[in-house]
Design a protein around this motif. Sequence first.
Motif, mmCIF file in Angstrom:
data_model
loop_
_atom_site.group_PDB
_atom_site.id
_atom_site.type_symbol
_atom_site.label_atom_id
_atom_site.label_comp_id
_atom_site.label_asym_id
_atom_site.label_seq_id
_atom_site.Cartn_x
_atom_site.Cartn_y
_atom_site.Cartn_z
ATOM 1 N N UNK A 1 108.495 40.037 -0.487
ATOM 2 C CA UNK A 1 107.208 38.895 -0.017
ATOM 3 C C UNK A 1 105.936 39.953 0.016
ATOM 4 N N UNK A 2 106.056 41.315 0.556
ATOM 5 C CA UNK A 2 104.889 42.199 0.898
ATOM 6 C C UNK A 2 104.624 43.100 -0.066
ATOM 7 N N UNK A 3 105.655 43.550 -0.771
ATOM 8 C CA UNK A 3 105.461 44.691 -1.728
ATOM 9 C C UNK A 3 106.357 44.708 -2.875
ATOM 10 N N UNK A 4 106.194 45.577 -4.002
ATOM 11 C CA UNK A 4 107.366 45.579 -5.026
ATOM 12 C C UNK A 4 107.511 47.094 -5.209
ATOM 13 N N UNK B 1 111.714 38.062 -5.393
ATOM 14 C CA UNK B 1 110.501 37.145 -5.432
ATOM 15 C C UNK B 1 109.573 37.734 -6.691
ATOM 16 N N UNK B 2 109.153 36.615 -7.523
ATOM 17 C CA UNK B 2 108.621 37.122 -8.724
ATOM 18 C C UNK B 2 107.368 38.255 -8.420
ATOM 19 N N UNK B 3 107.468 39.084 -9.383
ATOM 20 C CA UNK B 3 106.579 40.487 -9.136
ATOM 21 C C UNK B 3 105.278 40.060 -9.824
ATOM 22 N N UNK B 4 104.140 41.018 -9.035
ATOM 23 C CA UNK B 4 102.920 40.787 -9.894
ATOM 24 C C UNK B 4 102.833 41.654 -11.239
ATOM 25 N N UNK B 5 101.706 41.578 -11.955
ATOM 26 C CA UNK B 5 101.585 42.308 -13.024
ATOM 27 C C UNK B 5 101.707 43.862 -12.950
ATOM 28 N N UNK B 6 102.567 44.476 -13.854
ATOM 29 C CA UNK B 6 102.478 46.072 -13.801
ATOM 30 C C UNK B 6 101.379 46.758 -13.813
#
Length: 536
Positions: A136-139, A100-105
């Motif tokens: 989906x919930x975390x990275x 799933x695409x990650x959010x910004x570091x």
Amino acid sequence: MKLLAIRRLFHIQRVVIRYRLDDLVFALPMLPWWLRALRLLMPWRWLPRRELALTRGERLRLALQDLGPIFIKFGQLLSTRRDLLPPDIADELAFLQDQVPPFEPAIAVALIEEQLGLKLEQVFTRFDQQALASASIAQVHAARLKSGEEVVVKVIRPGLKPIIRQDLAWLFLLARIAEKASADARRLRPVEVVGDYEKTIFDELDLLREAANTSQLRRNFEDSPLLYVPQVYWDWCRPQVLVSERIYGIPVTDLDALADQRTDMKLLAERGVEIFFTQVFRDSFFHADMHPGNIFVSTRQPWNPQYIAIDCGIVGSLTPEDQDYLARNVMAFFKRDYRKVAQLHIDSGWVPAETKVNEFEAAIRTVCEPIFDKPLKDISFGQLLLRLFQTARRFNMEVQPQLVLLQKTLLNIEGLGRQLYPDLDLWSTALPYLERWMRERHSPKNLLQSMQTQVEQLPHLAGMTRELLERMAQPHHENAPPPWRERQDGRVLRLLGAGLLTGGAVLIASAAAPLTLVAWPAWLMGGAGLYLVIRR
């Protein structure tokens, strides 16, 4: 809140239109021709969309990603059922496991520092800005602690709760509408099922709960050749941050890499089944999110393969009654004892008590006999369950919400096992384990432990007995009643104590039939003593 919910509904509709998911619905062969013709009246079908150049699997995957965590979880479950899905769709949905695409570091770093109350350099000597995996919930990000251990840092995605609440609100609405509109839907108890899912997904947002689950599962399989669970570093765990040991293994879906290291695929598939039944029946604590993205295979001994499990955010447990019912039911299926299967469904409350056993038995036989004519390795337990549920609806069968996680996990395990080893015989792998578990459950050792547990669960009896003995041992004082009254009170107390102790002992020793002829006089004697004490 209502405005947000309406906006969310429009977003769902926009995603369905954008990726033309209605094509997948109208392509179902069971739809009549006139219903398929209705799609020509939908205005958006006359508008060009570049997404039409994508395959149907890509459109479904991208739509689920756009719709958020609840829908991604649904796609993850579907991706393990290759026996139910076309290969092109199953291949695309597999990307939902950990891509799933990650959010910004920068957002991840800010969240971690806020939760820990420290700068990253105060905790880690190295922290990889690029996400190692994203779900989906975390990275998760790879890092190294100041003490030298290689770890992964899991951080919750920001802004999830409002989206999840809106999606759940719509799910509850649809469930209530379904219950009012359809008797079949009422038997499935959709509102309770959505309620259980609500609890499950919000539990996943608490990483301290996941850390506790991980520690428990690790303790259950300590030094086990079947399963390895990474260590949790509790000093650095917070509600939205989890720091645990970094594991190195082969993703369970990387069949080429497993073949290159000469992994015993048959043993690997069978051990997956054994791990499932061990968790369910021995521990009553099972990993309930065992999709391929959470499972790896150790590279240490390919001829003696060991699984590695991560992401214990969702776990399930069963009562002893549920365990016993499931074991007996599965064993009855193995032996084609359809009458026992029918009776167990009635005894457990799955179908109403007034159900006619003979009719229910005949319906189950009609479903099972054609299936059991195949070799056991070709029988899908998941397919069998689906057929049985369809049949049992005629007898007002109700879905048991407490078993939803178990059913989902079993479907995952079977789908994964068939991927690893297409000739996996789930039945013959599970049957010896269940027979052994049933023998051990009713062994003298376990019966004694059960009696001990019952004793420990009766602290009020122990406290009452101790109080009686203390009163009996008290010395005579000037203000005490006359000696004849003291002697009479002592006899009454001894009568009461003896009755309670004797009756309690018989009750515990004869748990299967507590009110035996031996217990009745003891309880009557204790009751008489209690009556005399109250009268005084």
